[in-house]
Write an enzyme that holds these catalytic residues in place. Sequence first.
Site, PDB file in Angstrom:
ATOM      1  CB  CYS A 155      -0.923  -0.007   1.214  1.00 43.19           C
ATOM      2  SG  CYS A 155      -2.109   1.362   1.240  1.00 43.19           S
ATOM      3  CG  ASP A 157      -0.909   3.980   5.338  1.00 42.98           C
ATOM      4  OD1 ASP A 157      -0.022   4.477   6.055  1.00 42.98           O
ATOM      5  OD2 ASP A 157      -2.103   3.950   5.677  1.00 42.98           O
ATOM      6  NE  ARG A 159      -0.974   4.833   8.758  1.00 41.67           N
ATOM      7  CZ  ARG A 159      -2.256   4.708   9.058  1.00 41.67           C
ATOM      8  NH1 ARG A 159      -2.675   4.968  10.298  1.00 41.67           N
ATOM      9  NH2 ARG A 159      -3.126   4.329   8.132  1.00 41.67           N
ATOM     10  CG  HIS A 215      -1.628  -1.395   5.736  1.00 37.46           C
ATOM     11  ND1 HIS A 215      -2.148  -0.362   6.490  1.00 37.46           N
ATOM     12  CD2 HIS A 215      -1.760  -1.013   4.443  1.00 37.46           C
ATOM     13  CE1 HIS A 215      -2.574   0.600   5.699  1.00 37.46           C
ATOM     14  NE2 HIS A 215      -2.350   0.236   4.440  1.00 37.46           N
ATOM     15  CB  CYS A 218      -5.916  -0.338   4.697  1.00 29.96           C
ATOM     16  SG  CYS A 218      -5.669   0.072   2.948  1.00 29.96           S
TER      17      CYS A 218
END
Length: 315
Positions: A155, A157, A159, A215, A218
């Site tokens: 992803c 993302d 993080r 994850h 999300c």
Amino acid sequence: MSTASINGCYLTSISPSTQSSSIRRLTLRPSIVAGLNSSPSPPSLIRNRPVFAAPTPLLTPNWREDMGNKSYEEAIEALKKLLNEKGELKATAAAKVDQITAELKTASSDGKPFDSVGRLKEGFIHFKKEKYEKNPALYAELAKGQSPKYMIVACSDSRVCPSHVLDIQPGEAFVVRNVANMVPPHDQTKYSGTGSAIEYAVLHLKVQEIVVIGHSACGGIKGLMSFPYDGSTSTDFIEDWVKIGMPARTKVQGEHGGQPLGVLCTHCEKEAVNVSLGNLLSYPFVRNGLVNKTLALKGGYYDFVNGSFELWSLQ
């Protein structure tokens, strides 16, 4: 089944059942779970349904010493001057200038304005001193080419950077990141960015494993579970993109209907990985790699809230 404890974490290896001779009957079976807490068994493959294009060139990072010398005030003034010269743009762009100015003046946690250019410069200098210059043999070898063992679909993302989470070193993994770590079905007229990466990884780089990693928390999956999909749209791209995981949403709603949205999203974060694994089977070169035993597919799930990572295999 065997279990080993490593520094407070655990690794569990589960022997797979006898493989089927037909790819159509391939199933997902748990392979390894590593984490701080116990976690449920990975979900089963929910669909084998069905993207494609040319790879993009590799960019070589560089840093000019004059970068970042000008203050943001100078940049804003230059933009205002340009807008004044282009009178027809002035009305619509005035608000944008104010927005950019406010964003650039956003203070950091210590009360000082965030120096975005300085942060990137410091990051590159640290990388060059602590990694590039301390590993000349590695980077000399990488200058000749790449031969990664993995392709990772993760992803976007901020993080969940796979290089950070899995301690992946330069040259080890060919990485594709997108919203909600989706792999679309094979379609040469749509979603060609991911398809081109898969083709390049399998046919040219000869990767040995493709790992799709979902994850916790999300945002893309939350959107998938929240968008009405009633003919109306509120985004230009996101709704159509995450709709790739619609079979996961349907399965989760059917099996866990009535649960809070957060619980549904957690289930869907894993089921969406399985949808992507199923979609990978729609790529001819992926199927050939599986048949010839030169390629393996794995699903993964990183829970950054609880500090655990799950990994399961497509057998």
